[in-house]
Design a protein around this motif. Structure first.
Motif, mmCIF file in Angstrom:
data_model
loop_
_atom_site.group_PDB
_atom_site.id
_atom_site.type_symbol
_atom_site.label_atom_id
_atom_site.label_comp_id
_atom_site.label_asym_id
_atom_site.label_seq_id
_atom_site.Cartn_x
_atom_site.Cartn_y
_atom_site.Cartn_z
ATOM 1 N N PRO A 58 44.144 -93.630 24.462
ATOM 2 C CA PRO A 58 42.866 -93.973 23.820
ATOM 3 C C PRO A 58 42.128 -92.734 23.349
ATOM 4 C CG PRO A 58 42.699 -94.187 26.202
ATOM 5 C CD PRO A 58 44.139 -93.929 25.904
ATOM 6 N N LEU A 59 41.239 -92.923 22.395
ATOM 7 C CA LEU A 59 40.433 -91.810 21.903
ATOM 8 C C LEU A 59 39.493 -91.345 23.015
ATOM 9 C CD1 LEU A 59 39.506 -93.077 18.324
ATOM 10 C CD2 LEU A 59 41.634 -92.087 19.170
ATOM 11 N N GLY A 60 39.332 -90.047 23.114
ATOM 12 C CA GLY A 60 38.519 -89.482 24.183
ATOM 13 C C GLY A 60 39.349 -88.996 25.354
ATOM 14 N N THR A 61 40.684 -88.946 25.177
ATOM 15 C CA THR A 61 41.565 -88.491 26.255
ATOM 16 C C THR A 61 41.644 -86.964 26.266
ATOM 17 O OG1 THR A 61 42.917 -90.496 26.165
ATOM 18 C CG2 THR A 61 43.910 -88.555 27.190
ATOM 19 N N ILE A 62 41.391 -86.389 27.425
ATOM 20 C CA ILE A 62 41.495 -84.944 27.618
ATOM 21 C C ILE A 62 42.785 -84.659 28.373
ATOM 22 C CG2 ILE A 62 40.499 -82.962 28.817
ATOM 23 C CD1 ILE A 62 37.795 -84.088 28.342
ATOM 24 N N VAL A 63 43.523 -83.658 27.939
ATOM 25 C CA VAL A 63 44.801 -83.304 28.557
ATOM 26 C C VAL A 63 44.667 -81.957 29.244
ATOM 27 C CG1 VAL A 63 47.261 -82.931 28.162
ATOM 28 C CG2 VAL A 63 46.012 -84.567 26.739
ATOM 29 N N LYS A 64 45.040 -81.928 30.524
ATOM 30 C CA LYS A 64 44.982 -80.700 31.307
ATOM 31 C C LYS A 64 46.352 -80.364 31.869
ATOM 32 C CE LYS A 64 40.208 -81.351 32.986
ATOM 33 N NZ LYS A 64 39.358 -81.468 34.200
ATOM 34 N N ASP A 65 46.581 -79.071 32.101
ATOM 35 C CA ASP A 65 47.784 -78.648 32.802
ATOM 36 C C ASP A 65 47.721 -79.173 34.231
ATOM 37 O OD1 ASP A 65 49.280 -76.643 34.645
ATOM 38 O OD2 ASP A 65 50.057 -76.184 32.653
ATOM 39 N N GLY A 66 48.793 -79.812 34.675
ATOM 40 C CA GLY A 66 48.791 -80.437 35.989
ATOM 41 C C GLY A 66 48.634 -79.467 37.137
ATOM 42 N N GLU A 67 48.988 -78.208 36.945
ATOM 43 C CA GLU A 67 48.899 -77.221 38.021
ATOM 44 C C GLU A 67 47.639 -76.369 37.942
ATOM 45 O OE1 GLU A 67 52.414 -74.882 38.182
ATOM 46 O OE2 GLU A 67 53.761 -76.576 38.561
ATOM 47 N N THR A 68 47.350 -75.835 36.757
ATOM 48 C CA THR A 68 46.222 -74.911 36.617
ATOM 49 C C THR A 68 44.912 -75.612 36.295
ATOM 50 O OG1 THR A 68 46.589 -74.569 34.235
ATOM 51 C CG2 THR A 68 47.832 -73.177 35.764
ATOM 52 N N GLN A 69 44.972 -76.883 35.892
ATOM 53 C CA GLN A 69 43.794 -77.653 35.485
ATOM 54 C C GLN A 69 43.163 -77.117 34.202
ATOM 55 O OE1 GLN A 69 42.705 -80.620 37.279
ATOM 56 N NE2 GLN A 69 44.813 -80.198 37.822
ATOM 57 N N GLU A 70 43.884 -76.265 33.489
ATOM 58 C CA GLU A 70 43.378 -75.757 32.214
ATOM 59 C C GLU A 70 43.366 -76.884 31.184
ATOM 60 O OE1 GLU A 70 44.652 -72.632 28.650
ATOM 61 O OE2 GLU A 70 45.922 -72.889 30.433
ATOM 62 N N VAL A 71 42.254 -76.996 30.454
ATOM 63 C CA VAL A 71 42.168 -77.998 29.392
ATOM 64 C C VAL A 71 43.008 -77.534 28.207
ATOM 65 C CG1 VAL A 71 40.646 -79.192 27.777
ATOM 66 C CG2 VAL A 71 39.877 -78.757 30.120
ATOM 67 N N LEU A 72 43.974 -78.347 27.825
ATOM 68 C CA LEU A 72 44.883 -77.977 26.738
ATOM 69 C C LEU A 72 44.380 -78.469 25.389
ATOM 70 C CD1 LEU A 72 48.272 -78.792 28.539
ATOM 71 C CD2 LEU A 72 47.059 -76.607 28.427
ATOM 72 N N PHE A 73 43.969 -79.709 25.324
ATOM 73 C CA PHE A 73 43.450 -80.265 24.076
ATOM 74 C C PHE A 73 42.836 -81.636 24.348
ATOM 75 C CE2 PHE A 73 48.014 -81.208 24.313
ATOM 76 C CZ PHE A 73 48.018 -82.586 24.197
ATOM 77 N N GLU A 74 42.222 -82.204 23.304
ATOM 78 C CA GLU A 74 41.608 -83.524 23.390
ATOM 79 C C GLU A 74 42.081 -84.375 22.220
ATOM 80 O OE1 GLU A 74 37.360 -83.376 23.786
ATOM 81 O OE2 GLU A 74 37.428 -81.454 24.844
ATOM 82 N N ILE A 75 42.194 -85.655 22.463
ATOM 83 C CA ILE A 75 42.534 -86.611 21.408
ATOM 84 C C ILE A 75 41.264 -87.375 21.062
ATOM 85 C CG2 ILE A 75 43.895 -88.644 20.783
ATOM 86 C CD1 ILE A 75 45.658 -86.259 21.065
ATOM 87 N N THR A 76 40.762 -87.201 19.843
ATOM 88 C CA THR A 76 39.493 -87.819 19.465
ATOM 89 C C THR A 76 39.578 -88.672 18.202
ATOM 90 O OG1 THR A 76 38.879 -85.822 18.229
ATOM 91 C CG2 THR A 76 38.149 -85.960 20.526
ATOM 92 N N GLU A 77 40.725 -88.674 17.508
ATOM 93 C CA GLU A 77 40.840 -89.416 16.249
ATOM 94 C C GLU A 77 42.031 -90.364 16.279
ATOM 95 O OE1 GLU A 77 41.044 -86.669 13.042
ATOM 96 O OE2 GLU A 77 39.197 -85.614 13.572
ATOM 97 N N ASP A 78 41.871 -91.479 15.578
ATOM 98 C CA ASP A 78 42.950 -92.455 15.497
ATOM 99 C C ASP A 78 44.144 -91.850 14.755
ATOM 100 O OD1 ASP A 78 44.102 -94.991 15.906
ATOM 101 O OD2 ASP A 78 43.526 -95.646 13.894
ATOM 102 N N HIS A 79 45.321 -92.065 15.298
ATOM 103 C CA HIS A 79 46.599 -91.550 14.743
ATOM 104 C C HIS A 79 46.731 -90.030 14.851
ATOM 105 C CE1 HIS A 79 47.601 -95.509 13.354
ATOM 106 N NE2 HIS A 79 46.582 -95.565 12.530
ATOM 107 N N GLN A 80 45.790 -89.371 15.506
ATOM 108 C CA GLN A 80 45.927 -87.927 15.734
ATOM 109 C C GLN A 80 47.136 -87.676 16.631
ATOM 110 O OE1 GLN A 80 42.591 -86.200 17.774
ATOM 111 N NE2 GLN A 80 43.430 -84.130 17.779
ATOM 112 N N GLU A 81 47.976 -86.729 16.235
ATOM 113 C CA GLU A 81 49.187 -86.422 17.001
ATOM 114 C C GLU A 81 49.192 -84.957 17.418
ATOM 115 O OE1 GLU A 81 52.655 -87.519 14.833
ATOM 116 O OE2 GLU A 81 52.158 -89.668 14.755
ATOM 117 N N ILE A 82 49.435 -84.718 18.692
ATOM 118 C CA ILE A 82 49.546 -83.354 19.214
ATOM 119 C C ILE A 82 50.781 -83.291 20.096
ATOM 120 C CG2 ILE A 82 48.484 -81.569 20.642
ATOM 121 C CD1 ILE A 82 45.786 -82.540 19.820
ATOM 122 N N VAL A 83 51.605 -82.262 19.884
ATOM 123 C CA VAL A 83 52.829 -82.094 20.658
ATOM 124 C C VAL A 83 52.475 -81.631 22.065
ATOM 125 C CG1 VAL A 83 55.017 -80.873 20.855
ATOM 126 C CG2 VAL A 83 54.197 -81.587 18.609
#
Length: 333
Positions: free
Chosen positions: A94-119
């Motif tokens: 869903p939009l508004g999803t924040i992705v963090k590294d599972g070990e360091t808890q560093e914020v990697l990126f956020e998904i805020t737009e429909d059809h936005q794709e991040i590897v």
């Protein structure tokens, strides 16, 4: 959506594919017995990709499928043929999803737009075939590169609700009741604290077929910013709201004090929350006459717009929606 189906925090394991190995091949055909090298490159390993989906409101679909593994790339072949790329794996969020590294808890990126794709995990590159290594001194190289290994790891996904208006108040302030009256949402309602354990979303219909989204966030308690009560589990959702609607019941012992506590908890969690537009709604006002309303108005900060409402007899709700719509669109030319 039932309360148990709302999942706003999940950990997933992602592994991209390994690149295919390059080919070691020497050209052969009729009447050509000693052709040069023509081994092709290996294919790229598959990516694991996150894709934004505006039709999703929760991470519940990842609750029972937490491992995602992409295919390996295919090996190269003769005639400089490149191997097939590994198939990518898409994880819809869903939009508004924040992705963090599972070990360091560093914020990697956020998904805020429909059809936005991040590897999330990039597939390994394919190895180069032996035709790349031909030279004047080595005209028939009999070696090629292996494919590069893929990446893998654990990732933490956290959802911050994307809503126009966030309801802020103490437990049992009447937020869920108000949401159920203004929208078609059916939150759990009862006369005890922390009835709402998960955020609820509802669409408020306005004039001329216009609408806006309202989020009922679990009630704040003093010390929430330090993790007491439901702590950060709900405070992070408020960060995504355009405007904040503070809800304090008319039978509160001290409206100013309750408002100051709520504001202080938001400030301690994230000072930027104080930059959002704010509106105060005095709920349960059906028990007030005009004289009592005037007395309560004197307790409210002069620079804070307010409205008296009652979800029970539905008074003041039209004025409330008018004020909210004006707040949400005041910057629109």
């Amino acid at each position: 959506m039932t309360e148990g189906n709302f999942v706003d925090y999940i950990k997933i394991f992602a592994a991209s594919g390994k690149g295919g190995k390059g080919s070691v091949h020497l050209h052969r055909e009729k009447y050509i017995t000693k052709g040069g090298p023509d081994g092709g490159d290996g294919g790229r390993g598959g990516h694991v990709i996150l894709r934004g989906d505006k039709n999703m409101w929760t991470l519940f679909h990842l609750k029972f499928k937490k491992h995602f593994k992409a295919d390996h790339g295919g090996a190269g072949s003769k005639n400089r043929s490149t191997g097939k790329d590994g198939e990518d794996v898409y994880v819809h969020v869903p939009l508004g999803t924040i992705v963090k590294d599972g070990e360091t808890q560093e914020v990697l990126f956020e998904i805020t737009e429909d059809h936005q794709e991040i590897v999330l995990c990039e597939g390994g590159m394919g190895g180069r075939g032996n035709w790349h290594f031909k030279s004047a001194t080595n005209q028939t190289p009999r070696y090629a590169q292996p494919g590069i290994e893929g990446k893998e790891g654990w990732y933490q996904l956290e959802l911050k609700l994307l809503a126009d208006v966030g309801l802020v108040g103490f437990p049992n302030a009447g937020k869920s009741t108000l949401l159920s009256v203004l929208t078609s949402a059916k939150p759990k309602i009862a006369d005890y604290e922390f009835t709402t354990l998960k955020p609820n979303l509802g669409i408020v219909e306005y004039r001329d077929f216009k609408s806006f989204v309202m989020a009922d966030i679990p009630g704040i308690i003093e010390g929430a910013a330090e993790g007491k009560g439901l702590g950060h589990r709900f405070l992070r959702h408020i960060e995504r709201n355009s405007s904040l609607l503070f809800l304090i019941p008319a039978d509160s012992e001290n409206i100013q004090k309750e408002y100051d506590i709520l504001l202080n908890e938001l400030k301690k969690h994230n000072p930027e929350l104080l930059d959002k537009d704010r509106l105060l709604a005095i709920s349960k006002s059906d028990m007030l006459d005009e004289e009592l309303k005037a007395e309560l108005t004197d307790e409210i900060p002069k620079d804070l717009p307010h409205v008296f409402i009652s979800s029970f007899d539905q008074t003041g709700l039209v004025e409330l929606k008018d004020k909210l719509w004006e707040m949400l669109n005041e910057s629109v030319v």
